[in-house]
Design a protein around this motif. Structure first.
Motif, PDB file in Angstrom:
ATOM      1  N   PRO A  91     -55.383  16.721  -1.792  1.00 16.68           N
ATOM      2  CA  PRO A  91     -56.667  16.500  -1.099  1.00 16.68           C
ATOM      3  C   PRO A  91     -57.784  16.088  -2.051  1.00 16.68           C
ATOM      4  O   PRO A  91     -58.623  15.239  -1.695  1.00 16.68           O
ATOM      5  N   LEU A  92     -57.818  16.650  -3.253  1.00 15.72           N
ATOM      6  CA  LEU A  92     -58.856  16.290  -4.213  1.00 15.72           C
ATOM      7  C   LEU A  92     -58.670  14.865  -4.699  1.00 15.72           C
ATOM      8  O   LEU A  92     -59.634  14.093  -4.800  1.00 15.72           O
ATOM      9  N   ALA A  93     -57.433  14.491  -5.003  1.00 14.37           N
ATOM     10  CA  ALA A  93     -57.159  13.130  -5.469  1.00 14.37           C
ATOM     11  C   ALA A  93     -57.554  12.102  -4.410  1.00 14.37           C
ATOM     12  O   ALA A  93     -58.128  11.055  -4.718  1.00 14.37           O
ATOM     13  N   GLN A  94     -57.265  12.406  -3.152  1.00  8.74           N
ATOM     14  CA  GLN A  94     -57.618  11.488  -2.075  1.00  8.74           C
ATOM     15  C   GLN A  94     -59.130  11.355  -1.943  1.00  8.74           C
ATOM     16  O   GLN A  94     -59.658  10.266  -1.726  1.00  8.74           O
ATOM     17  N   LEU A 123     -61.020  25.261  -1.423  1.00  6.94           N
ATOM     18  CA  LEU A 123     -62.053  24.474  -2.081  1.00  6.94           C
ATOM     19  C   LEU A 123     -61.799  22.966  -2.055  1.00  6.94           C
ATOM     20  O   LEU A 123     -62.737  22.188  -2.228  1.00  6.94           O
ATOM     21  N   PHE A 124     -60.563  22.540  -1.865  1.00  8.75           N
ATOM     22  CA  PHE A 124     -60.274  21.106  -1.843  1.00  8.75           C
ATOM     23  C   PHE A 124     -60.219  20.555  -0.420  1.00  8.75           C
ATOM     24  O   PHE A 124     -59.867  19.391  -0.224  1.00  8.75           O
ATOM     25  N   LEU A 171     -67.363  19.080  -3.383  1.00  9.35           N
ATOM     26  CA  LEU A 171     -66.815  19.195  -4.732  1.00  9.35           C
ATOM     27  C   LEU A 171     -66.420  17.819  -5.264  1.00  9.35           C
ATOM     28  O   LEU A 171     -66.755  17.462  -6.403  1.00  9.35           O
ATOM     29  N   ALA A 172     -65.703  17.051  -4.441  1.00  7.56           N
ATOM     30  CA  ALA A 172     -65.223  15.739  -4.896  1.00  7.56           C
ATOM     31  C   ALA A 172     -66.383  14.786  -5.161  1.00  7.56           C
ATOM     32  O   ALA A 172     -66.341  14.004  -6.120  1.00  7.56           O
ATOM     33  N   ALA A 173     -67.424  14.847  -4.341  1.00  3.94           N
ATOM     34  CA  ALA A 173     -68.568  13.960  -4.539  1.00  3.94           C
ATOM     35  C   ALA A 173     -69.257  14.260  -5.869  1.00  3.94           C
ATOM     36  O   ALA A 173     -69.604  13.344  -6.627  1.00  3.94           O
ATOM     37  N   HIS A 174     -69.443  15.543  -6.164  1.00  7.34           N
ATOM     38  CA  HIS A 174     -70.098  15.909  -7.421  1.00  7.34           C
ATOM     39  C   HIS A 174     -69.212  15.588  -8.614  1.00  7.34           C
ATOM     40  O   HIS A 174     -69.656  14.998  -9.607  1.00  7.34           O
TER      41      HIS A 174
END
Length: 315
Positions: free
Chosen positions: A57-60, A290-291, A299-302
């Motif tokens: 999910p974070l990588a995406q 968190l992901f 989180l991913a945007a920051h």
């Protein structure tokens, strides 16, 4: 139009499932979640389960321009002796093996390194070893974790207390013990654990970790006995790991939901002692989520902005 969109979403969902299953059966230690992109490569260390799929999910969310590699424990190595690849199995030896794997993937140039949960401890040790070799770790990303054996900077008590006081209203609104109706017994139990930890620290003794067994963190019924035995070994060794001072830049993300009241202050000031150049951001959600959802987007945007700001590798 609506039917076409729903069909596209279904196809994407099925594609993700296939991708996750393929990742879960991978034989490599370094797994490419996105091998393309112009930004600095980001290597992220697995959590206690050892799976690369945790970071899908974070990588995406970070998008196609962010090279993203997950360090995993291949299925064949998910045994108490790590498949005989690393001996003895310790955080330091595991980090040393992963440093070799990362170096083989990217022999030179700067990288970004990160980890979630226990993966953060392994990532910290990897960053120490890489910097000792003269490698440039442009950013170390810590997701909701601090080594058990930590200390606070001298004279930081008033600042920790202030941080905790300022966070109390939002903590009360976010915590499930309050959201689902105040349970005085549960709150009292947590208070007793906290008081015992404070007393231990005042007496100069290390506080016992809140999680005492792997089952507190992972549904062990989902994993083979050998895999559980490996997780128990890694968990015990991580609890004994002592972090040394780290002088590189560190970005910390702390969960805000379903955590202890002092969680944010503990991460902020504990890491400030380990890594003076650390910065902390709070993320909506619990440790395990968190992901995902709105918190994962934040989180991913920051993180995406921080990674984009790093100097790109030389061509």
């Amino acid at each position: 139009m609506g039917s076409a969109t729903a069909l596209d979403q279904l196809r994407q969902s099925l594609s993700n499932v296939t991708w996750r299953e393929t990742l879960g059966k991978g034989t490599n230690f370094v797994v490419s979640l996105n091998g393309e992109g112009s930004r600095l490569p980001f290597f992220c260390v697995h959590s206690l389960t050892g799976k690369a799929t945790d970071y899908v999910p974070l990588a995406q969310r970070l998008g196609p321009d962010q090279p993203f590699f997950s360090l995993q424990i291949p299925p064949a190595c998910r045994t108490p002796n790590f498949g005989g690849v690393v001996a003895p199995v310790t955080i330091a030896n595991l980090a040393r093996h992963y440093v070799t794997e990362v170096t083989a993937r990217r022999p030179d140039g700067p990288i970004a390194l990160g980890g979630w949960s226990i993966g953060a401890i392994i990532a910290l040790e990897m960053a120490q070893q890489l910097k000792a070799q003269g490698r440039d770790v442009a950013l170390l990303v810590i997701v909701d974790m601090i080594p058990w054996n930590y200390a606070f900077p001298s004279g930081s008590g008033i600042w920790r207390a202030t941080d905790t006081a300022l966070q109390t209203p939002s903590w009360l609104a976010a915590h499930k013990l309050v959201r689902n109706g105040v349970k005085l017994g549960a709150l009292a139990g947590r208070a007793r654990l906290k008081l015992a930890a404070v007393a231990a620290r005042l007496a100069g003794r290390p506080a016992a970790p809140f999680e005492e067994v792997v089952g507190d963190l992972v549904d062990v019924n989902r994993y083979a006995p050998a895999h559980v035995a490996l997780m128990e070994h890694l968990f015990a060794d991580a609890q004994g790991y002592v972090a040394h001072r780290y002088d590189g830049p560190v970005q910390i993300y702390a969960a805000t939901a379903d955590v202890a009241l002092q969680h944010r202050a503990r991460l902020k000031w504990g890491w400030r002692h380990i890594a003076p150049a650390s910065r902390l951001n709070s993320v909506p959600g619990a440790h395990q989520t968190l992901f995902h959802g709105p918190g994962g987007d934040i989180l991913a945007a920051h993180l995406g902005k921080r990674l984009a700001a790093l100097t790109p590798p030389a061509l």
